[in-house]
Design a protein around this motif. Structure first.
Motif, PDB file in Angstrom:
ATOM      1  N   SER A  23       0.964  -1.131  -0.022  1.00 22.01           N
ATOM      2  CA  SER A  23       0.043   0.023  -0.112  1.00 22.01           C
ATOM      3  C   SER A  23       0.823   1.260  -0.004  1.00 22.01           C
ATOM      4  N   HIS A  27       0.710   3.704  -3.194  1.00 27.66           N
ATOM      5  CA  HIS A  27       0.097   5.098  -3.019  1.00 27.66           C
ATOM      6  C   HIS A  27       1.624   6.129  -3.487  1.00 27.66           C
ATOM      7  N   ARG A  32      -0.726   1.238 -10.724  1.00 30.51           N
ATOM      8  CA  ARG A  32      -1.704   0.171 -10.848  1.00 30.51           C
ATOM      9  C   ARG A  32      -1.313  -1.027 -10.147  1.00 30.51           C
ATOM     10  N   ASP A  34      -1.898  -5.215 -10.014  1.00 34.20           N
ATOM     11  CA  ASP A  34      -2.613  -6.374 -10.262  1.00 34.20           C
ATOM     12  C   ASP A  34      -1.992  -7.401  -9.354  1.00 34.20           C
ATOM     13  N   LYS A  83     -10.211  -6.274  -0.361  1.00 34.69           N
ATOM     14  CA  LYS A  83     -11.000  -4.976  -0.240  1.00 34.69           C
ATOM     15  C   LYS A  83     -11.219  -4.493   0.965  1.00 34.69           C
ATOM     16  N   ILE A  86      -7.687  -3.562   2.596  1.00 35.18           N
ATOM     17  CA  ILE A  86      -7.413  -2.263   1.806  1.00 35.18           C
ATOM     18  C   ILE A  86      -7.911  -1.121   2.337  1.00 35.18           C
ATOM     19  N   ASP A  87      -9.313  -1.245   2.743  1.00 35.08           N
ATOM     20  CA  ASP A  87     -10.264  -0.431   3.277  1.00 35.08           C
ATOM     21  C   ASP A  87      -9.610   0.121   4.809  1.00 35.08           C
ATOM     22  N   LYS A  92      -4.575   3.805   1.003  1.00 34.03           N
ATOM     23  CA  LYS A  92      -5.299   3.208   0.102  1.00 34.03           C
ATOM     24  C   LYS A  92      -5.008   3.077  -1.407  1.00 34.03           C
ATOM     25  N   PHE A  93      -5.170   1.988  -1.966  1.00 36.09           N
ATOM     26  CA  PHE A  93      -4.854   1.964  -3.411  1.00 36.09           C
ATOM     27  C   PHE A  93      -5.996   0.655  -4.047  1.00 36.09           C
ATOM     28  N   THR A  94      -6.031   0.831  -5.522  1.00 30.39           N
ATOM     29  CA  THR A  94      -6.979   0.093  -6.095  1.00 30.39           C
ATOM     30  C   THR A  94      -6.188  -1.144  -6.628  1.00 30.39           C
ATOM     31  N   ILE A  95      -6.752  -2.245  -6.484  1.00 30.24           N
ATOM     32  CA  ILE A  95      -6.223  -3.242  -7.472  1.00 30.24           C
ATOM     33  C   ILE A  95      -7.232  -3.429  -8.729  1.00 30.24           C
ATOM     34  N   SER A  96      -6.332  -3.555  -9.660  1.00 28.42           N
ATOM     35  CA  SER A  96      -6.934  -3.381 -11.143  1.00 28.42           C
ATOM     36  C   SER A  96      -7.419  -4.758 -11.608  1.00 28.42           C
TER      37      SER A  96
END
Length: 163
Positions: A23, A27, A32, A34, A83, A86-87, A92-96
């Motif tokens: 993270s 960040h 991105r 994966d 998720k 991560i929350d 925070k970051f997004t998993i593509s």
């Protein structure tokens, strides 16, 4: 520049630590992410159990129809559980994408690093299994030897020893 990170995980006991390190990295770079989770192929013992309790037609159906459904179910469970993790993180970051595939883990990781055009592979040093004597686990060692992109290698030995 790091635009795309492939995070290789076995979802083991060190996953929360690895995710927290990931993270910060994701960040700070804005990359991105994966995620790849490789599942070891069934061994001879498991195959023999299937052959005892299932007809050849049922085995064929399982491999052709059942396994894709099982793999998608595993993929969704992995995504849902990550998720939640991560929350709870400050960075925070997004998993593509979440990739779940059966095969030798190091080969799966290398294959998807190429397919995803990853700039970096993030992997832990050990899975938490085994006796802990080796400085590096077998999967991490193979990834380090085979990778064509940099590998961000996170030591987990300090976690084993409580340091």
């Amino acid at each position: 520049m790091i635009n795309r990170i492939l995070f290789a995980t076995d979802l083991g006991i060190y996953n929360p630590y690895l995710m927290s390190q990931l993270s910060v990295l994701a960040h700070s770079t804005g990359a991105r992410v994966d995620l790849v989770h490789a599942i070891e192929p069934m061994g001879v013992f498991a195959e023999s159990i299937l052959s005892i309790y299932m007809t050849p037609d049922d085995q064929k159906h399982l491999r052709n129809s059942g396994m894709p459904q099982v793999m998608e179910h595993i993929r969704q469970q992995v995504l849902d559980s990550l998720k939640v993790e991560i929350d709870e993180m400050p960075n925070k970051f997004t998993i593509s994408d979440v990739i779940v595939e059966i095969g030798p883990p190091s080969d799966i990781i290398i294959k998807h690093a190429r397919q995803c055009r990853s700039d970096l592979i993030v992997i832990g040093s050990h899975s938490g299994q085994g006796d802990g004597e080796a400085m590096i686990g077998s999967v991490a060692g193979k990834v380090l030897r085979k990778a064509s992109v940099p590998v961000y290698f996170l030591p987990t030995a300090c976690l084993r020893e409580g340091l």
